[in-house]
Design a protein around this motif. Structure first.
Motif, PDB file in Angstrom:
ATOM      1  N   CYS A 303     -15.809 -43.286 -85.353  1.00 50.20           N
ATOM      2  CA  CYS A 303     -15.577 -44.252 -84.182  1.00 50.20           C
ATOM      3  C   CYS A 303     -16.078 -45.629 -84.282  1.00 50.20           C
ATOM      4  O   CYS A 303     -17.112 -45.992 -84.803  1.00 50.20           O
ATOM      5  N   THR A 304     -15.100 -46.522 -83.525  1.00 49.99           N
ATOM      6  CA  THR A 304     -15.273 -48.152 -84.007  1.00 49.99           C
ATOM      7  C   THR A 304     -15.941 -48.559 -82.850  1.00 49.99           C
ATOM      8  O   THR A 304     -15.975 -49.645 -82.641  1.00 49.99           O
ATOM      9  N   LYS A 305     -16.354 -47.710 -81.725  1.00 51.64           N
ATOM     10  CA  LYS A 305     -16.779 -48.143 -80.497  1.00 51.64           C
ATOM     11  C   LYS A 305     -15.534 -49.217 -80.006  1.00 51.64           C
ATOM     12  O   LYS A 305     -16.344 -50.033 -79.169  1.00 51.64           O
ATOM     13  N   CYS A 306     -14.498 -48.886 -79.853  1.00 50.44           N
ATOM     14  CA  CYS A 306     -13.358 -49.812 -79.182  1.00 50.44           C
ATOM     15  C   CYS A 306     -13.267 -49.526 -77.788  1.00 50.44           C
ATOM     16  O   CYS A 306     -12.686 -50.209 -77.096  1.00 50.44           O
ATOM     17  N   GLU A 307     -13.835 -48.363 -77.286  1.00 47.59           N
ATOM     18  CA  GLU A 307     -13.678 -47.924 -75.698  1.00 47.59           C
ATOM     19  C   GLU A 307     -12.518 -47.797 -75.307  1.00 47.59           C
ATOM     20  O   GLU A 307     -12.514 -47.684 -74.023  1.00 47.59           O
ATOM     21  N   TYR A 308     -11.427 -47.502 -75.812  1.00 48.77           N
ATOM     22  CA  TYR A 308     -10.129 -47.238 -75.687  1.00 48.77           C
ATOM     23  C   TYR A 308     -10.175 -45.880 -74.710  1.00 48.77           C
ATOM     24  O   TYR A 308      -9.396 -45.642 -73.867  1.00 48.77           O
ATOM     25  N   CYS A 309     -11.199 -45.121 -75.237  1.00 49.28           N
ATOM     26  CA  CYS A 309     -11.269 -43.879 -74.482  1.00 49.28           C
ATOM     27  C   CYS A 309     -11.985 -43.827 -73.264  1.00 49.28           C
ATOM     28  O   CYS A 309     -11.924 -42.899 -72.382  1.00 49.28           O
ATOM     29  N   ILE A 318     -18.868 -41.760 -74.198  1.00 47.51           N
ATOM     30  CA  ILE A 318     -18.343 -41.120 -75.468  1.00 47.51           C
ATOM     31  C   ILE A 318     -18.772 -42.028 -76.756  1.00 47.51           C
ATOM     32  O   ILE A 318     -19.308 -41.527 -77.773  1.00 47.51           O
ATOM     33  N   PRO A 319     -18.227 -43.352 -76.629  1.00 50.18           N
ATOM     34  CA  PRO A 319     -18.836 -44.043 -77.783  1.00 50.18           C
ATOM     35  C   PRO A 319     -20.438 -44.100 -78.170  1.00 50.18           C
ATOM     36  O   PRO A 319     -20.873 -44.134 -79.247  1.00 50.18           O
ATOM     37  N   PHE A 322     -21.376 -40.695 -79.676  1.00 47.92           N
ATOM     38  CA  PHE A 322     -21.103 -40.948 -81.258  1.00 47.92           C
ATOM     39  C   PHE A 322     -21.900 -41.708 -82.045  1.00 47.92           C
ATOM     40  O   PHE A 322     -22.252 -41.361 -83.025  1.00 47.92           O
ATOM     41  N   LYS A 363      -6.201 -41.468 -75.990  1.00 45.47           N
ATOM     42  CA  LYS A 363      -6.111 -42.701 -76.220  1.00 45.47           C
ATOM     43  C   LYS A 363      -6.982 -43.408 -77.477  1.00 45.47           C
ATOM     44  O   LYS A 363      -6.958 -44.400 -77.522  1.00 45.47           O
ATOM     45  N   CYS A 364      -7.376 -42.618 -78.299  1.00 46.71           N
ATOM     46  CA  CYS A 364      -8.389 -42.869 -79.287  1.00 46.71           C
ATOM     47  C   CYS A 364      -7.511 -43.236 -80.628  1.00 46.71           C
ATOM     48  O   CYS A 364      -6.601 -42.298 -81.087  1.00 46.71           O
ATOM     49  N   PRO A 365      -7.281 -44.539 -80.919  1.00 45.11           N
ATOM     50  CA  PRO A 365      -6.500 -44.817 -81.974  1.00 45.11           C
ATOM     51  C   PRO A 365      -7.205 -44.308 -83.358  1.00 45.11           C
ATOM     52  O   PRO A 365      -6.290 -44.265 -84.460  1.00 45.11           O
ATOM     53  N   GLN A 366      -8.263 -43.735 -83.509  1.00 47.28           N
ATOM     54  CA  GLN A 366      -8.714 -43.066 -84.681  1.00 47.28           C
ATOM     55  C   GLN A 366      -8.538 -41.608 -84.747  1.00 47.28           C
ATOM     56  O   GLN A 366      -8.842 -41.037 -85.570  1.00 47.28           O
ATOM     57  N   ILE A 368      -9.572 -39.012 -83.445  1.00 44.14           N
ATOM     58  CA  ILE A 368     -10.999 -38.167 -83.179  1.00 44.14           C
ATOM     59  C   ILE A 368     -10.785 -37.156 -82.274  1.00 44.14           C
ATOM     60  O   ILE A 368     -10.054 -37.239 -81.246  1.00 44.14           O
ATOM     61  N   ILE A 370     -12.352 -35.683 -80.060  1.00 48.49           N
ATOM     62  CA  ILE A 370     -13.328 -35.847 -79.219  1.00 48.49           C
ATOM     63  C   ILE A 370     -14.198 -34.761 -78.587  1.00 48.49           C
ATOM     64  O   ILE A 370     -15.301 -34.799 -78.497  1.00 48.49           O
TER      65      ILE A 370
HETATM   66  S1  SF4 Z   1     -11.446 -44.616 -78.595  1.00 44.22           S
HETATM   67 FE1  SF4 Z   1     -11.982 -43.301 -80.383  1.00 44.22          FE
HETATM   68  S2  SF4 Z   1     -12.920 -44.895 -81.755  1.00 44.22           S
HETATM   69 FE2  SF4 Z   1     -12.731 -45.936 -79.674  1.00 44.22          FE
HETATM   70  S3  SF4 Z   1     -14.384 -45.672 -78.759  1.00 44.22           S
HETATM   71 FE3  SF4 Z   1     -13.450 -43.983 -78.223  1.00 44.22          FE
HETATM   72  S4  SF4 Z   1     -13.802 -42.420 -79.499  1.00 44.22           S
HETATM   73 FE4  SF4 Z   1     -14.493 -44.263 -80.610  1.00 44.22          FE
END
Ligand code: SF4
Ligand code: SF4
Length: 386
Positions: A303-309, A318-319, A322, A363-366, A368, A370
């Motif tokens: 998780c990059t903590k981008c917060e797109y989720c 979520i971030p 994680f 929405k998670c670019p990684q 994951i 979730i």
């Molecule tokens: S979208 Fe994915 S990578 Fe970004 S904060 Fe949420 S779980 Fe982490």
């Protein structure tokens, strides 16, 4: 012991402060209790006060609301109270009605056996509580306490990311702010930038979690080898403190010491002639950067903590969850993350609030998983023993 200026107050505090959140305890797992071992706690606090530590940090809620009373009892004799600064905090969760704020302060003063608090903090401001804190005019209430001489300074403690920290810092002329920092968090939590900004404002800066809840004290073998190969030898504990002592903006570093041996070891580190701003050479800083990278390879969830989720319609952070889970995996120790998760749970943002709607995963670019990872994280993070 070295002493440092405390923001614009004109007084100096010991670079080492005693955090009263990890006082020695008697663990009774069968009954799910862990009360403070009062005699050992008194001994610890009094030794600190008699050996150069003049800064004591506690909070209304620590140790099931007993920490303030234990600190007050320990400092009551031999005029120790007058020699030290006492800082405590009232949590937003305990301020249910406006009258509660004053009642809680009165209870705190009584427990601490004092007529005044040196600095009174709003405890653990979070992005999710800040708007309400402003709306409830809690700072104004604290100003009233200050005009009555019940408190002498107003501050806040903060766990969270930099943008919300900056908004809180800029909102008011705080006496001090307290943030989590250590060499693992230079780009995490409030980040190293928070140190610079607080210094620029003349706000006293107090550091908590310098050892990440003890996680940095016993590195895994690969990281121990990095320390071992380096020409300058210090313990992992000392390297962690030196990283923070290097910043001129830092007033005091709180360490939650549990034993007299830990306290004595820390006093010795903080009393070394070179335990002052600028104590880290560029090579030392490179070593800590290498150690940071090595620790990061132990993270389980990418998780990059981008917060797109975000935001999750059910309030799951979520971030943040994680991040706590990765911290536990990274250091092989879930004690500290469990404590953080206890707050997430208290505010209704824990992983078990997930209803598996799947919105976040889209929405998670990684990419994951979730939902699955939240469930795994919850199992590892639940069960903090207050
Ligand atoms: S979208 Fe994915 S990578 Fe970004 S904060 Fe949420 S779980 Fe982490
Ligand atoms: S799947 Fe769970 S965590 Fe994700 S958005 Fe839905 S409720 Fe929130």
């Amino acid at each position: 012991m070295h002493y440092r200026m405390y923001g614009k107050t004109g007084f100096q505090v010991s670079a080492l402060g005693l955090g009263c959140m990890r006082l020695p305890r008697i663990i009774n797992e069968e009954q799910g209790e862990a009360p403070v071992d009062r005699e050992k706690a008194y001994e610890l606090i009094r030794y600190a006060a008699d050996n150069g530590v003049n800064y004591f940090d506690t909070a209304f809620g620590y140790h099931g609301t007993t920490s303030e009373a234990i600190l007050g009892e320990a400092l009551a004799e031999e005029a120790r109270r007058e020699k030290v600064k006492i800082v405590t905090k009232q949590p937003f969760a305990e301020m249910k009605t406006q009258g509660d704020i004053r009642r809680n302060l009165e209870s705190t003063l009584k427990k601490l056996r004092t007529d005044y608090i040196d600095v009174y903090l709003i405890h653990n401001i979070q992005r999710s509580t800040w708007e309400n804190i402003k709306k409830r005019k809690i700072i104004e209430e604290y100003e009233q306490f200050r005009s009555e001489g019940l408190i002498r300074g107003i501050g806040f403690s903060y766990h969270g990311q930099y943008p919300a920290f900056k908004a809180v810092l800029d909102f008011y002329d705080w006496t001090m702010c307290q943030i989590q920092q250590n060499f693992m968090d230079v780009e995490n939590e409030a980040t190293e930038e928070a140190i610079r900004q607080a210094g620029k404002k003349g706000c006293a800066l107090v550091i908590m979690e310098p050892l990440r809840g003890g996680s940095l004290t016993t590195p895994p073998p690969a990281i121990q080898a990095l320390y071992g190969e380096y020409p300058v030898q210090h313990s992992p504990v000392e390297w962690s403190f030196r990283h923070l002592l290097n910043y001129p903006e830092v007033s005091t570093i709180l360490s939650g010491m549990t034993t007299l041996d830990q306290l004595k070891e820390n006093i010795a580190i903080f009393s070394k002639a070179d335990a002052v701003p600028g104590c880290l050479s560029p090579d030392d800083q490179s070593l800590l950067a290498r150690i940071r990278s090595a620790y990061n390879t132990y993270q389980n969830i990418p998780c990059t903590k981008c917060e797109y989720c975000m935001p999750c319609p059910n309030g799951v952070e979520i971030p943040n969850i994680f991040s706590l889970y990765n911290e536990g995996s990274m250091f092989g120790n879930f004690n500290q993350p469990r404590r953080g998760y206890m707050f997430t749970t208290r505010f209704g943002h824990s992983a078990d609030k997930c209803v598996k709607c799947g919105l976040c995963e889209q929405k998670c670019p990684q990419h994951i998983e979730i939902i699955k990872q939240l469930s795994t994280a919850h199992e590892s993070l639940k069960g903090w023993l207050e």
